[in-house]
Design a protein around this motif. Sequence first.
Motif: not given
Length: 152
Positions: A123-136
């Motif tokens: 995933l590549k996004t400019d929003k930290w919340t999306y990245a952390t949710q995807g990572s989890l």
Amino acid sequence: MWWHDVARVAIVVAAAPLLVSCSEGYPGEDRPLVSPFDMNNAERVAELNVVGRDSPGPRWRYALREGCALEVEQGSGKDRRRVAVTLKRSMDAEVVFDDATKTYDVALIDRSVDAGKPIATLLKTDKWTYATQGSLLVDLLIRDCAARSTAR
């Protein structure tokens, strides 16, 4: 002191009905929140698809295939890219800030091969919340795939 914490919790619980009743134009119903820890892998992939769809930028799609192979598709048309990676216990999903593009990338790392080199970008996004949710969600997919493979 512990009773201060109890008092704070009591105030928040008492104020919750008041806060809920003041919607000021916001929808009255939200999606029910379910902990990713309480989901099965099919539900996690479905939620990962919500993250990939709602995240700013190109659309990301995910599928979990036989043998815990995570298929990741980014973009559409001739710009579409697809990769499939078999998830293993030695893997982790990490959020890495890409200074060049100013995005948060969810990178899949295999600690058994090269600890610092990503295998794939999930995933590549400019929003930290999306990245952390995807990572989890990906880390939990890896955990349950590894648990299933050791149970055999």
